[in-house]
Design an enzyme around this catalytic site. Sequence first.
Site, PDB file in Angstrom:
ATOM      1  N   HIS A 183      43.317  34.741  42.531  1.00  0.00           N
ATOM      2  CA  HIS A 183      43.996  35.534  42.250  1.00  0.00           C
ATOM      3  C   HIS A 183      43.386  36.562  40.601  1.00  0.00           C
ATOM      4  O   HIS A 183      43.269  36.386  40.365  1.00  0.00           O
ATOM      5  CB  HIS A 183      45.308  35.276  42.970  1.00  0.00           C
ATOM      6  CG  HIS A 183      46.252  36.549  43.041  1.00  0.00           C
ATOM      7  ND1 HIS A 183      46.590  36.502  42.195  1.00  0.00           N
ATOM      8  CD2 HIS A 183      46.691  37.027  43.936  1.00  0.00           C
ATOM      9  CE1 HIS A 183      47.627  37.570  42.278  1.00  0.00           C
ATOM     10  NE2 HIS A 183      47.446  37.858  43.628  1.00  0.00           N
ATOM     11  N   THR A 185      46.008  37.932  38.570  1.00  0.00           N
ATOM     12  CA  THR A 185      46.359  36.542  37.939  1.00  0.00           C
ATOM     13  C   THR A 185      46.304  35.659  37.811  1.00  0.00           C
ATOM     14  O   THR A 185      46.843  35.526  36.027  1.00  0.00           O
ATOM     15  CB  THR A 185      48.150  36.904  38.552  1.00  0.00           C
ATOM     16  OG1 THR A 185      47.766  35.175  39.485  1.00  0.00           O
ATOM     17  CG2 THR A 185      48.467  37.818  38.921  1.00  0.00           C
ATOM     18  N   LYS A 186      45.365  35.334  37.576  1.00  0.00           N
ATOM     19  CA  LYS A 186      44.623  33.548  36.913  1.00  0.00           C
ATOM     20  C   LYS A 186      43.404  34.028  35.745  1.00  0.00           C
ATOM     21  O   LYS A 186      43.548  35.342  35.355  1.00  0.00           O
ATOM     22  CB  LYS A 186      43.897  33.145  38.740  1.00  0.00           C
ATOM     23  CG  LYS A 186      45.199  32.739  39.663  1.00  0.00           C
ATOM     24  CD  LYS A 186      46.270  31.595  39.250  1.00  0.00           C
ATOM     25  CE  LYS A 186      47.033  31.273  40.446  1.00  0.00           C
ATOM     26  NZ  LYS A 186      47.224  32.559  40.891  1.00  0.00           N
ATOM     27  N   THR A 187      43.201  33.205  35.447  1.00  0.00           N
ATOM     28  CA  THR A 187      42.671  33.163  33.774  1.00  0.00           C
ATOM     29  C   THR A 187      41.198  33.319  34.499  1.00  0.00           C
ATOM     30  O   THR A 187      40.714  34.529  33.760  1.00  0.00           O
ATOM     31  CB  THR A 187      42.088  31.169  33.681  1.00  0.00           C
ATOM     32  OG1 THR A 187      43.723  30.698  32.996  1.00  0.00           O
ATOM     33  CG2 THR A 187      42.171  31.371  31.683  1.00  0.00           C
TER      34      THR A 187
END
Length: 374
Positions: A183, A185-187
């Site tokens: 997603h 928002t992920k790293t």
Amino acid sequence: MKDSRKITYTKPSITELEVRYATDAAKNGWGSKCYEYIDKFENAFKKHLNVKYAIATSSCTGALHMGLHALGIGIGDEVIMANTNWVATAAPIIHLGATPIYVDILEDSWCIDPKEIEKAITKKTKAIIAVHLYGNLCDMDQINLIGKKYNIPVIEDAAEAIGSVYKGAQAGSLGLFGAFSFHGTKTITTGEGGMFVTNNDDLYEKVLTLSNHGRKKGEKRQFWPEFTGFKYKMSNLSASIGLAQVERIDELVNFKRNTFYRYKSNLSHLPLKINPEEESCKNGFWMPTIIFNKDININSEEIIDFLQSFNIDARVFFWPLSSTSIPGRKAFNKKYLSESIHMRALNLPSSFEIKNIEIDYICNLIKKFLSEIS
């Protein structure tokens, strides 16, 4: 800094490499090349994780759904998971007609408590899901011992654990299968997306077929389904961005870790806890999180509002699923730590654009807030 740019809690790192790969996929990734970046992304990711198989999916939820379905989990079955979680872990269980069984968390890692897992096992228990919350690692040694003792598969929801390493093994590679999220928002991001990983030959073949409407790999009859499957495949375009992100994974994880340690250095003397890191492990620190001590008269919503008044995003800690309308039930009728910890916790900004001066500024505001309520 109050009138400066908004400090967001998350934003991905997109460079010319991602743009170049995505442009190539958009121009040329069609027809016989429609799986080119998907194959490259899967191969790069399984190499990073040191696992045998990887299947790119449209979401982590889809990866969990297919994996659980392939294990035969259905109506009347129970799956044990932590009460502190996002609904995405529980949703596939519910979609399959099974029941999520919520157990409590550990006070130090905020991950599922192995002792509570064992107490909650019944004849209906068909799986245990270990979620590595905010990059913090579950006690996989103990959880796998429990799984082996009762012959129950252990699944890793590693959606938030890119870059976390448990005693030399990458998070997501320690259970029967693992699931990851990409997603925004992920790293690592592909916009939306996920990955199913496993070392089990049979499970891989089942999930691979499930991921393509039940069409088996190598089937010579065109459009011939073996059974009704799912449509959880990742697009070639998304995979092109994912490939670039994996090629930069050390850089991205190091940024997250440096961000975390900047926070830790600033906040270490305050009455709070921050993400742990065991000596034998490595935390990817996806989301720096603080938990204020129990004796501090604080409400997380108040400090989040306070930070937002200075144009700073902060994020609430996950609600206990047992407090929501999501189906499932607590394993035991007692007070859980997970039912109160969220009230004194929050996630701090860790965007790939955040600067050290901004981290220092946020920490000074937290100190200011604590001084005003003391």
